[in-house]
Scaffold this motif. Structure first.
Motif, PDB file in Angstrom:
ATOM      1  N   GLU A 159       0.823  -1.216   0.000  1.00  0.00           N
ATOM      2  CA  GLU A 159       0.000   0.000   0.000  1.00  0.00           C
ATOM      3  C   GLU A 159       0.854   1.262   0.000  1.00  0.00           C
ATOM      4  OE1 GLU A 159      -3.123  -0.116  -0.601  1.00  0.00           O
ATOM      5  OE2 GLU A 159      -3.116  -2.305  -0.493  1.00  0.00           O
ATOM      6  N   HIS A 160       1.972   1.215   0.710  1.00  0.00           N
ATOM      7  CA  HIS A 160       2.871   2.374   0.716  1.00  0.00           C
ATOM      8  C   HIS A 160       3.355   2.694  -0.691  1.00  0.00           C
ATOM      9  CE1 HIS A 160       3.328   2.875   5.075  1.00  0.00           C
ATOM     10  NE2 HIS A 160       3.279   1.561   5.157  1.00  0.00           N
ATOM     11  N   VAL A 161       3.733   1.655  -1.430  1.00  0.00           N
ATOM     12  CA  VAL A 161       4.274   1.852  -2.777  1.00  0.00           C
ATOM     13  C   VAL A 161       3.170   2.257  -3.753  1.00  0.00           C
ATOM     14  CG1 VAL A 161       5.432   0.713  -4.708  1.00  0.00           C
ATOM     15  CG2 VAL A 161       6.184   0.259  -2.366  1.00  0.00           C
ATOM     16  N   LEU A 162       2.049   1.562  -3.707  1.00  0.00           N
ATOM     17  CA  LEU A 162       0.961   1.868  -4.640  1.00  0.00           C
ATOM     18  C   LEU A 162       0.458   3.303  -4.473  1.00  0.00           C
ATOM     19  CD1 LEU A 162      -1.178  -1.417  -4.591  1.00  0.00           C
ATOM     20  CD2 LEU A 162       0.347  -0.604  -6.400  1.00  0.00           C
ATOM     21  N   LEU A 163       0.429   3.775  -3.236  1.00  0.00           N
ATOM     22  CA  LEU A 163      -0.053   5.131  -2.974  1.00  0.00           C
ATOM     23  C   LEU A 163       0.861   6.183  -3.588  1.00  0.00           C
ATOM     24  CD1 LEU A 163      -2.345   6.600  -1.406  1.00  0.00           C
ATOM     25  CD2 LEU A 163      -0.740   6.814   0.499  1.00  0.00           C
ATOM     26  N   LYS A 164       2.147   5.847  -3.727  1.00  0.00           N
ATOM     27  CA  LYS A 164       3.124   6.812  -4.234  1.00  0.00           C
ATOM     28  C   LYS A 164       3.330   6.712  -5.743  1.00  0.00           C
ATOM     29  CE  LYS A 164       5.711   7.302   0.099  1.00  0.00           C
ATOM     30  NZ  LYS A 164       4.586   6.825   0.934  1.00  0.00           N
ATOM     31  N   LEU A 165       2.786   5.681  -6.367  1.00  0.00           N
ATOM     32  CA  LEU A 165       2.912   5.548  -7.820  1.00  0.00           C
ATOM     33  C   LEU A 165       1.779   6.298  -8.526  1.00  0.00           C
ATOM     34  CD1 LEU A 165       3.853   1.802  -8.471  1.00  0.00           C
ATOM     35  CD2 LEU A 165       5.315   3.799  -8.781  1.00  0.00           C
ATOM     36  N   PRO A 166       2.081   7.052  -9.576  1.00  0.00           N
ATOM     37  CA  PRO A 166       1.030   7.777 -10.311  1.00  0.00           C
ATOM     38  C   PRO A 166       0.285   6.852 -11.281  1.00  0.00           C
ATOM     39  CG  PRO A 166       3.165   8.243 -11.289  1.00  0.00           C
ATOM     40  CD  PRO A 166       3.439   7.366 -10.085  1.00  0.00           C
ATOM     41  N   LEU A 167      -0.492   5.933 -10.728  1.00  0.00           N
ATOM     42  CA  LEU A 167      -1.205   4.939 -11.533  1.00  0.00           C
ATOM     43  C   LEU A 167      -2.664   5.331 -11.708  1.00  0.00           C
ATOM     44  CD1 LEU A 167       0.198   1.794  -9.703  1.00  0.00           C
ATOM     45  CD2 LEU A 167       0.746   2.449 -12.049  1.00  0.00           C
ATOM     46  N   PRO A 168      -3.300   4.871 -12.789  1.00  0.00           N
ATOM     47  CA  PRO A 168      -4.749   5.085 -12.947  1.00  0.00           C
ATOM     48  C   PRO A 168      -5.498   4.449 -11.779  1.00  0.00           C
ATOM     49  CG  PRO A 168      -3.762   4.292 -14.996  1.00  0.00           C
ATOM     50  CD  PRO A 168      -2.708   4.161 -13.934  1.00  0.00           C
ATOM     51  N   LYS A 169      -6.385   5.181 -11.148  1.00  0.00           N
ATOM     52  CA  LYS A 169      -7.060   4.695  -9.948  1.00  0.00           C
ATOM     53  C   LYS A 169      -7.891   3.444 -10.204  1.00  0.00           C
ATOM     54  CE  LYS A 169      -7.268   9.118  -7.506  1.00  0.00           C
ATOM     55  NZ  LYS A 169      -8.146  10.124  -6.860  1.00  0.00           N
ATOM     56  N   ASP A 170      -8.408   3.309 -11.431  1.00  0.00           N
ATOM     57  CA  ASP A 170      -9.261   2.163 -11.719  1.00  0.00           C
ATOM     58  C   ASP A 170      -8.469   0.872 -11.946  1.00  0.00           C
ATOM     59  OD1 ASP A 170      -8.152   3.149 -14.064  1.00  0.00           O
ATOM     60  OD2 ASP A 170      -9.847   2.532 -15.304  1.00  0.00           O
ATOM     61  N   ARG A 171      -7.122   0.971 -11.942  1.00  0.00           N
ATOM     62  CA  ARG A 171      -6.304  -0.230 -12.160  1.00  0.00           C
ATOM     63  C   ARG A 171      -5.536  -0.644 -10.910  1.00  0.00           C
ATOM     64  NH1 ARG A 171      -5.931  -1.241 -17.517  1.00  0.00           N
ATOM     65  NH2 ARG A 171      -5.836  -3.377 -16.733  1.00  0.00           N
ATOM     66  N   VAL A 172      -5.620   0.144  -9.849  1.00  0.00           N
ATOM     67  CA  VAL A 172      -4.839  -0.134  -8.642  1.00  0.00           C
ATOM     68  C   VAL A 172      -5.229  -1.474  -8.020  1.00  0.00           C
ATOM     69  CG1 VAL A 172      -4.361   0.609  -6.281  1.00  0.00           C
ATOM     70  CG2 VAL A 172      -4.373   2.282  -8.132  1.00  0.00           C
ATOM     71  N   THR A 173      -6.526  -1.760  -7.959  1.00  0.00           N
ATOM     72  CA  THR A 173      -6.993  -3.017  -7.362  1.00  0.00           C
ATOM     73  C   THR A 173      -6.445  -4.227  -8.107  1.00  0.00           C
ATOM     74  OG1 THR A 173      -9.029  -1.964  -6.582  1.00  0.00           O
ATOM     75  CG2 THR A 173      -9.029  -4.368  -6.736  1.00  0.00           C
ATOM     76  N   LEU A 174      -6.447  -4.141  -9.441  1.00  0.00           N
ATOM     77  CA  LEU A 174      -5.932  -5.246 -10.257  1.00  0.00           C
ATOM     78  C   LEU A 174      -4.432  -5.416 -10.062  1.00  0.00           C
ATOM     79  CD1 LEU A 174      -6.570  -7.397 -12.384  1.00  0.00           C
ATOM     80  CD2 LEU A 174      -6.169  -5.666 -14.155  1.00  0.00           C
ATOM     81  N   ILE A 175      -3.707  -4.304 -10.015  1.00  0.00           N
ATOM     82  CA  ILE A 175      -2.263  -4.372  -9.791  1.00  0.00           C
ATOM     83  C   ILE A 175      -1.963  -4.984  -8.424  1.00  0.00           C
ATOM     84  CG2 ILE A 175      -0.174  -2.989  -9.469  1.00  0.00           C
ATOM     85  CD1 ILE A 175      -1.374  -0.991 -11.473  1.00  0.00           C
ATOM     86  N   ARG A 176      -2.716  -4.565  -7.406  1.00  0.00           N
ATOM     87  CA  ARG A 176      -2.530  -5.104  -6.062  1.00  0.00           C
ATOM     88  C   ARG A 176      -2.735  -6.621  -6.054  1.00  0.00           C
ATOM     89  NH1 ARG A 176      -6.365  -2.670  -3.795  1.00  0.00           N
ATOM     90  NH2 ARG A 176      -5.251  -0.879  -2.911  1.00  0.00           N
ATOM     91  N   LYS A 177      -3.775  -7.079  -6.707  1.00  0.00           N
ATOM     92  CA  LYS A 177      -4.080  -8.506  -6.736  1.00  0.00           C
ATOM     93  C   LYS A 177      -2.956  -9.292  -7.411  1.00  0.00           C
ATOM     94  CE  LYS A 177      -7.684 -11.796  -8.095  1.00  0.00           C
ATOM     95  NZ  LYS A 177      -9.017 -11.955  -8.747  1.00  0.00           N
ATOM     96  N   HIS A 178      -2.465  -8.785  -8.528  1.00  0.00           N
ATOM     97  CA  HIS A 178      -1.376  -9.467  -9.234  1.00  0.00           C
ATOM     98  C   HIS A 178      -0.098  -9.456  -8.398  1.00  0.00           C
ATOM     99  CE1 HIS A 178      -2.758 -10.076 -13.573  1.00  0.00           C
ATOM    100  NE2 HIS A 178      -3.822  -9.668 -12.910  1.00  0.00           N
ATOM    101  N   ALA A 179       0.190  -8.328  -7.754  1.00  0.00           N
ATOM    102  CA  ALA A 179       1.391  -8.238  -6.927  1.00  0.00           C
ATOM    103  C   ALA A 179       1.330  -9.223  -5.760  1.00  0.00           C
ATOM    104  CB  ALA A 179       1.563  -6.811  -6.414  1.00  0.00           C
ATOM    105  N   GLN A 180       0.163  -9.369  -5.155  1.00  0.00           N
ATOM    106  CA  GLN A 180       0.001 -10.328  -4.061  1.00  0.00           C
ATOM    107  C   GLN A 180       0.241 -11.756  -4.539  1.00  0.00           C
ATOM    108  OE1 GLN A 180      -3.977  -9.285  -2.829  1.00  0.00           O
ATOM    109  NE2 GLN A 180      -3.263  -7.862  -1.253  1.00  0.00           N
TER     110      GLN A 180
END
Length: 291
Positions: A159-180
């Motif tokens: 969450e610390h890293v994702l919050l600091k990356l300038p990513l599209p908000k609608d893709r954050v959940t998908l990125i988190r799931k793949h990273a996990q």
């Protein structure tokens, strides 16, 4: 009269204040090396336990977590306990699954809102261990880990890293799931045991972003620029992070090929063989290790 609560367990929401505070991230980066295994224990400590055995048991631990629908943090934390114990104590291969079960027992009690019971863990081993052995070894593992169970894992950085990356908000959940998913995959491979959790987390997020071909909003080149941003956030050298990310991607390719091969083999199995396999509550290769 007993009072029973039939309400479902509601998981607490993430506190944005914590993840937006750079001091929290810095504290995690400072503490993470404290919870790494002492050394590459296969050469220095273990005589019977081999890398493939560790992988088999770690994969079994992941399957148990998936079956019990444990929180994502439970499995990497349990593997951390496993590696730290094996780096300090010479262990018989016949005790390896028992050790894995104990590590799951401890991690689920620390991180899960619904811990796995001792009875359930014994069932998951096809009753090759008893609740008494599990509880006895729990004290042994706690003693060897010096009761220091609040280890830093890659999940603590996501969450610390994702919050600091300038990513599209609608893709954050998908990125988190793949990273996990990538973090869990790394936990099954012993070669990642000595990697700092921050590097595994950053490499997993980088692999997820690149694999999904999602571009950062402040950059026109989504490949290398993401790695550079991740390196700055986690204070890791860019070359080291690139190497870690490439290794994660290679591990993913190997895992996908093995999965396809396994499905092909299952397709050629007889109906009776499939039924016998489904009845077993612990993989055959784990039982083989115990022999």
């Amino acid at each position: 009269m007993d009072l029973l609560c039939h309400e479902g367990v509601v998981k607490g929401q993430l506190d944005p204040t914590i993840f937006s505070d750079d001091r929290v991230l810095q504290n995690l980066l400072t503490l993470e090396d404290t919870f790494l295994p002492q050394a590459t224990y296969f050469q220095n400590v273990q005589k019977e336990v081999k890398p493939y055995m560790r992988r088999v048991v770690a994969t079994w631990m992941l399957e148990v977590c998936e079956e019990e629908e444990c929180d994502e943090e439970v499995f990497p934390l349990a593997v951390n306990y496993l590696d730290r114990f094996l780096s300090a104590v010479k262990t018989k291969k016949s005790c390896l699954q028992l050790l894995g079960a104990v590590c799951l027992f401890l991690a689920s009690k620390l991180k899960s809102s619904r811990p796995i019971s001792a009875k359930k863990l014994c069932l998951c081993t096809d009753n090759s261990i008893t609740p008494e052995e599990l509880l006895e070894w729990e004290l042994v593992v706690l003693g060897k880990l010096k009761w220091n169970l609040a280890a830093v894992t890659p999940h603590d950085f996501i969450e610390h890293v994702l919050l600091k990356l300038p990513l599209p908000k609608d893709r954050v959940t998908l990125i988190r799931k793949h990273a996990q998913t990538f973090i869990a995959l790394c936990a099954t491979d012993h070669s990642f045991a000595m990697y700092p959790p921050s590097m595994i987390a950053a490499g997993s997020i980088g692999a997820a972003v690149c694999g999904l071909q999602i571009s950062c909003m402040e950059s026109s080149v989504w490949g290398e620029s993401v790695t550079e941003l991740l390196a700055k956030i986690t204070h890791i050298e860019v070359d080291c992070l690139k190497s870690c990310q490439e290794k994660i991607e290679q591990l993913l390719d190997i895992s996908l090929r093995e999965s396809q091969q396994h499905k092909h083999q299952e397709g050629g199995a007889t109906k009776k063989e499939v039924e016998l396999q489904s009845q077993s509550s612990t993989p055959t290769d784990v039982r083989d290790i115990n022999l």
